[in-house]
Design a protein around this motif. Structure first.
Motif, PDB file in Angstrom:
ATOM      1  N   ALA A 152       0.840  -1.193   0.000  1.00  0.00           N
ATOM      2  CA  ALA A 152       0.000   0.000   0.000  1.00  0.00           C
ATOM      3  C   ALA A 152       0.876   1.244   0.000  1.00  0.00           C
ATOM      4  CB  ALA A 152      -0.918   0.001   1.226  1.00  0.00           C
ATOM      5  N   GLU A 153       0.397   2.265  -0.656  1.00  0.00           N
ATOM      6  CA  GLU A 153       1.163   3.514  -0.770  1.00  0.00           C
ATOM      7  C   GLU A 153       1.496   4.091   0.601  1.00  0.00           C
ATOM      8  OE1 GLU A 153       0.688   7.893  -2.994  1.00  0.00           O
ATOM      9  OE2 GLU A 153      -1.008   6.497  -2.885  1.00  0.00           O
ATOM     10  N   TRP A 154       0.575   3.950   1.543  1.00  0.00           N
ATOM     11  CA  TRP A 154       0.816   4.545   2.859  1.00  0.00           C
ATOM     12  C   TRP A 154       2.031   3.920   3.523  1.00  0.00           C
ATOM     13  CZ3 TRP A 154       1.180   3.220   7.978  1.00  0.00           C
ATOM     14  CH2 TRP A 154       1.109   4.265   8.897  1.00  0.00           C
ATOM     15  N   TYR A 155       2.157   2.605   3.491  1.00  0.00           N
ATOM     16  CA  TYR A 155       3.298   1.943   4.123  1.00  0.00           C
ATOM     17  C   TYR A 155       4.601   2.250   3.399  1.00  0.00           C
ATOM     18  CZ  TYR A 155       0.169  -0.923   6.995  1.00  0.00           C
ATOM     19  OH  TYR A 155      -0.756  -1.355   7.908  1.00  0.00           O
ATOM     20  N   ASN A 156       4.555   2.319   2.060  1.00  0.00           N
ATOM     21  CA  ASN A 156       5.781   2.475   1.283  1.00  0.00           C
ATOM     22  C   ASN A 156       6.290   3.909   1.272  1.00  0.00           C
ATOM     23  OD1 ASN A 156       7.405   0.649  -0.790  1.00  0.00           O
ATOM     24  ND2 ASN A 156       7.334   2.703  -1.653  1.00  0.00           N
ATOM     25  N   PHE A 157       5.372   4.874   1.385  1.00  0.00           N
ATOM     26  CA  PHE A 157       5.791   6.270   1.284  1.00  0.00           C
ATOM     27  C   PHE A 157       5.350   7.120   2.488  1.00  0.00           C
ATOM     28  CE2 PHE A 157       5.584   5.292  -3.420  1.00  0.00           C
ATOM     29  CZ  PHE A 157       6.956   5.271  -3.585  1.00  0.00           C
ATOM     30  N   ASP A 158       4.046   7.204   2.730  1.00  0.00           N
ATOM     31  CA  ASP A 158       3.533   8.140   3.737  1.00  0.00           C
ATOM     32  C   ASP A 158       4.077   7.841   5.129  1.00  0.00           C
ATOM     33  OD1 ASP A 158       1.811   9.579   1.919  1.00  0.00           O
ATOM     34  OD2 ASP A 158       0.560   7.803   1.880  1.00  0.00           O
ATOM     35  N   ALA A 159       4.053   6.592   5.537  1.00  0.00           N
ATOM     36  CA  ALA A 159       4.519   6.252   6.883  1.00  0.00           C
ATOM     37  C   ALA A 159       6.011   6.472   7.034  1.00  0.00           C
ATOM     38  CB  ALA A 159       4.178   4.795   7.193  1.00  0.00           C
ATOM     39  N   ARG A 169       8.063   8.778  -5.916  1.00  0.00           N
ATOM     40  CA  ARG A 169       6.716   8.326  -6.276  1.00  0.00           C
ATOM     41  C   ARG A 169       6.483   8.362  -7.787  1.00  0.00           C
ATOM     42  NH1 ARG A 169       2.589   9.042  -1.840  1.00  0.00           N
ATOM     43  NH2 ARG A 169       3.707   9.671   0.045  1.00  0.00           N
ATOM     44  N   ALA A 170       7.395   8.936  -8.524  1.00  0.00           N
ATOM     45  CA  ALA A 170       7.201   9.114  -9.959  1.00  0.00           C
ATOM     46  C   ALA A 170       7.290   7.768 -10.680  1.00  0.00           C
ATOM     47  CB  ALA A 170       8.239  10.088 -10.510  1.00  0.00           C
ATOM     48  N   LEU A 171       6.735   7.741 -11.902  1.00  0.00           N
ATOM     49  CA  LEU A 171       6.696   6.510 -12.682  1.00  0.00           C
ATOM     50  C   LEU A 171       8.074   6.033 -13.091  1.00  0.00           C
ATOM     51  CD1 LEU A 171       3.612   7.208 -14.997  1.00  0.00           C
ATOM     52  CD2 LEU A 171       3.714   5.699 -13.024  1.00  0.00           C
ATOM     53  N   GLN A 172       9.030   6.950 -13.191  1.00  0.00           N
ATOM     54  CA  GLN A 172      10.372   6.523 -13.598  1.00  0.00           C
ATOM     55  C   GLN A 172      11.082   5.738 -12.505  1.00  0.00           C
ATOM     56  OE1 GLN A 172       9.438   9.734 -13.401  1.00  0.00           O
ATOM     57  NE2 GLN A 172      10.998  11.026 -12.428  1.00  0.00           N
ATOM     58  N   ASP A 173      10.554   5.744 -11.278  1.00  0.00           N
ATOM     59  CA  ASP A 173      11.150   5.000 -10.170  1.00  0.00           C
ATOM     60  C   ASP A 173      10.255   3.869  -9.663  1.00  0.00           C
ATOM     61  OD1 ASP A 173      13.531   6.460 -10.040  1.00  0.00           O
ATOM     62  OD2 ASP A 173      12.565   8.041  -8.879  1.00  0.00           O
ATOM     63  N   THR A 174       8.951   4.086  -9.633  1.00  0.00           N
ATOM     64  CA  THR A 174       8.029   3.185  -8.948  1.00  0.00           C
ATOM     65  C   THR A 174       7.131   2.460  -9.935  1.00  0.00           C
ATOM     66  OG1 THR A 174       8.028   4.616  -7.000  1.00  0.00           O
ATOM     67  CG2 THR A 174       6.212   3.066  -7.203  1.00  0.00           C
ATOM     68  N   LEU A 175       6.889   1.178  -9.673  1.00  0.00           N
ATOM     69  CA  LEU A 175       5.978   0.364 -10.487  1.00  0.00           C
ATOM     70  C   LEU A 175       4.609   0.365  -9.816  1.00  0.00           C
ATOM     71  CD1 LEU A 175       8.409  -2.614 -11.195  1.00  0.00           C
ATOM     72  CD2 LEU A 175       7.818  -0.757 -12.750  1.00  0.00           C
ATOM     73  N   TRP A 176       3.710   1.219 -10.304  1.00  0.00           N
ATOM     74  CA  TRP A 176       2.363   1.305  -9.757  1.00  0.00           C
ATOM     75  C   TRP A 176       1.470   0.243 -10.372  1.00  0.00           C
ATOM     76  CZ3 TRP A 176       1.165   4.541  -5.780  1.00  0.00           C
ATOM     77  CH2 TRP A 176       2.110   5.535  -5.484  1.00  0.00           C
ATOM     78  N   VAL A 177       0.496  -0.198  -9.614  1.00  0.00           N
ATOM     79  CA  VAL A 177      -0.429  -1.233 -10.066  1.00  0.00           C
ATOM     80  C   VAL A 177      -1.761  -0.584 -10.420  1.00  0.00           C
ATOM     81  CG1 VAL A 177      -1.633  -3.352  -9.399  1.00  0.00           C
ATOM     82  CG2 VAL A 177       0.709  -2.962  -8.633  1.00  0.00           C
ATOM     83  N   ASP A 178      -2.296  -0.948 -11.592  1.00  0.00           N
ATOM     84  CA  ASP A 178      -3.586  -0.391 -12.023  1.00  0.00           C
ATOM     85  C   ASP A 178      -4.705  -0.830 -11.091  1.00  0.00           C
ATOM     86  OD1 ASP A 178      -2.552   0.995 -14.159  1.00  0.00           O
ATOM     87  OD2 ASP A 178      -2.809  -0.687 -15.561  1.00  0.00           O
ATOM     88  N   PRO A 179      -5.702   0.019 -10.841  1.00  0.00           N
ATOM     89  CA  PRO A 179      -5.773   1.406 -11.321  1.00  0.00           C
ATOM     90  C   PRO A 179      -4.903   2.324 -10.473  1.00  0.00           C
ATOM     91  CG  PRO A 179      -7.679   0.923  -9.981  1.00  0.00           C
ATOM     92  CD  PRO A 179      -6.906  -0.359 -10.064  1.00  0.00           C
ATOM     93  N   PRO A 180      -4.383   3.412 -11.047  1.00  0.00           N
ATOM     94  CA  PRO A 180      -3.504   4.312 -10.291  1.00  0.00           C
ATOM     95  C   PRO A 180      -4.153   4.873  -9.036  1.00  0.00           C
ATOM     96  CG  PRO A 180      -3.417   4.791 -12.656  1.00  0.00           C
ATOM     97  CD  PRO A 180      -4.536   3.820 -12.456  1.00  0.00           C
ATOM     98  N   GLY A 182      -5.860   3.318  -6.987  1.00  0.00           N
ATOM     99  CA  GLY A 182      -5.961   2.304  -5.942  1.00  0.00           C
ATOM    100  C   GLY A 182      -4.892   2.397  -4.876  1.00  0.00           C
ATOM    101  N   GLY A 183      -3.825   3.167  -5.129  1.00  0.00           N
ATOM    102  CA  GLY A 183      -2.772   3.324  -4.129  1.00  0.00           C
ATOM    103  C   GLY A 183      -1.986   2.062  -3.861  1.00  0.00           C
TER     104      GLY A 183
END
Length: 369
Positions: A152-159, A169-180, A182-183
């Motif tokens: 989850a985005e909160w554990y990986n970044f916010d916390a 958090r940008a796409l050039q560094d992070t592999l986001w899962v669809d849908p965007p 969804g966090g």
């Protein structure tokens, strides 16, 4: 008072007649002798010595005889049953020996036949090193923590004190899962396990968390989109940078022998102060620095090798996980396991780690011993 019953009908106890008993024994011995397998002998035992066999039924008829006739009938039946029992025991030994001999002939192995050997596998070098590193910390009383790779985005970044506009958090560094919206993302570090461990176990906390991480990196000799990290976290009363330095020195000596470490100031959102950790080159031990006649390929004649990052846990991270930073403090560190394997073994290309060639794993494991 009536006397003993001396009158009985011989027809009612015909089964006890001497000729009948002799016939039962004869039939039983014939069936036993004819049995050539354990199964056949079991049937003969049931038919001629079981509860419903003629001899067993004859034995029940003894009670119908007058007292003076019971002794003789009992002796006759007892001897008959004993004869059958001994015959069964002897035949059991003979059948068992014959079956064993037959099975030895059937299962006989021709040692002169050619044998096709299946190649043995080998643990992956990364797996082996992770196990070794875990052993170092388990020996100090630490625990191993794990977490999901789809995070989850909160554990990986916010916390971890990475703001919404942080470049990570940008796409050039992070592999986001669809849908965007969804966090959800493939974790970019094993640091989210630190937040999960704090929330689940509370303090004091001493954990190590190895695992896969995912980045939008190029696939080349020094970068992989999927690689391994090992992070450590300590949160307790009175923890300082000195505890961190001692822990890393202990780990470095366990992994590389008699080497030194150094720390260079750096910035990480989840630690403050933060530092990069360097290892003294375990090949040249700094002798190649400024010495063109003895270059070192491992450290590129710099004398030090970058190993990982570390620092004192940022109070904001503690607060996000429900820990009072005025009471508790801690440190965290992390390093790439794949690169550590390269340091220890001199493997030139990270791509070899994911090709699945057993010869590579065997050569690396042999070279690291």
């Amino acid at each position: 008072m009536s006397g003993p019953n001396d009158n009985f009908d011989p027809k009612q106890v015909a089964a006890l007649d001497a000729s009948a008993i002799e016939r039962y024994v004869h039939d039983a011995l014939e069936a036993i002798a004819a049995a050539t397998s354990t199964a056949e002998l079991k049937r003969a035992r049931h038919d001629h010595a079981g509860d419903t066999s003629p001899l067993a039924l004859a034995n029940r008829e003894i009670g119908a005889l007058p007292p003076q006739a019971r002794k003789e009938a009992g002796r006759r039946v007892g001897e008959a049953r004993g004869t059958v029992s001994r015959a069964l025991s002897e035949r059991q030994d003979e059948v068992a020996a014959a079956e064993l001999e037959a099975s030895l002939v059937v299962e006989r192995v021709d040692m002169t036949l050619p044998v096709t050997l299946r190649p043995q596998g080998a643990l992956h070098p990364v797996t082996t090193l992770i196990d070794e590193m875990i052993d170092v910390f388990v020996a100090m009383g630490w625990e191993v923590a794990d977490g999901p790779e789809l995070e989850a985005e909160w554990y990986n970044f916010d916390a971890l004190n990475l703001g919404p506009d942080h470049p990570a958090r940008a796409l050039q560094d992070t592999l986001w899962v669809d849908p965007p919206s969804g966090g959800k993302l493939m974790r970019t570090q094993t640091s989210p396990v630190q937040a999960r461990a704090l929330l689940e176990y509370g303090v004091p906390l001493y954990v190590i968390s190895p695992g896969k991480v995912f980045r939008a990196d190029e696939y080349d000799a020094t970068h992989l989109p999927v690689f391994h990290q090992l992070e450590g976290l300590v949160v307790d009363r009175g923890i300082s940078m000195a505890d961190l330095r001692g822990t890393l020195d202990h780990l470095a000596r366990a992994m590389f022998g008699d080497v030194r470490t150094r720390m260079r100031p750096h910035y990480f959102p989840f630690t403050e102060p933060s530092a990069e950790v360097d290892l003294e080159c375990f090949v040249c031990h700094g002798a190649s620095v400024g010495n063109p006649d003895a270059p070192c390929r491992t450290c590129k004649s710099e004398g030090w090798i970058e190993w990982g990052g570390c620092g004192v846990v940022n109070p904001r991270v503690l607060r996000a996980c429900g820990v009072d930073p005025d009471v508790y403090s801690g440190f965290a560190f992390g390093m790439g396991v794949d690169r550590t394997v390269m340091f220890r073994t001199g493997a030139p290309d990270l791509r070899d780690f994911v090709e699945g060639d057993i010869r590579f794993s065997r050569s690396i494991l042999g070279g690291s011993r």
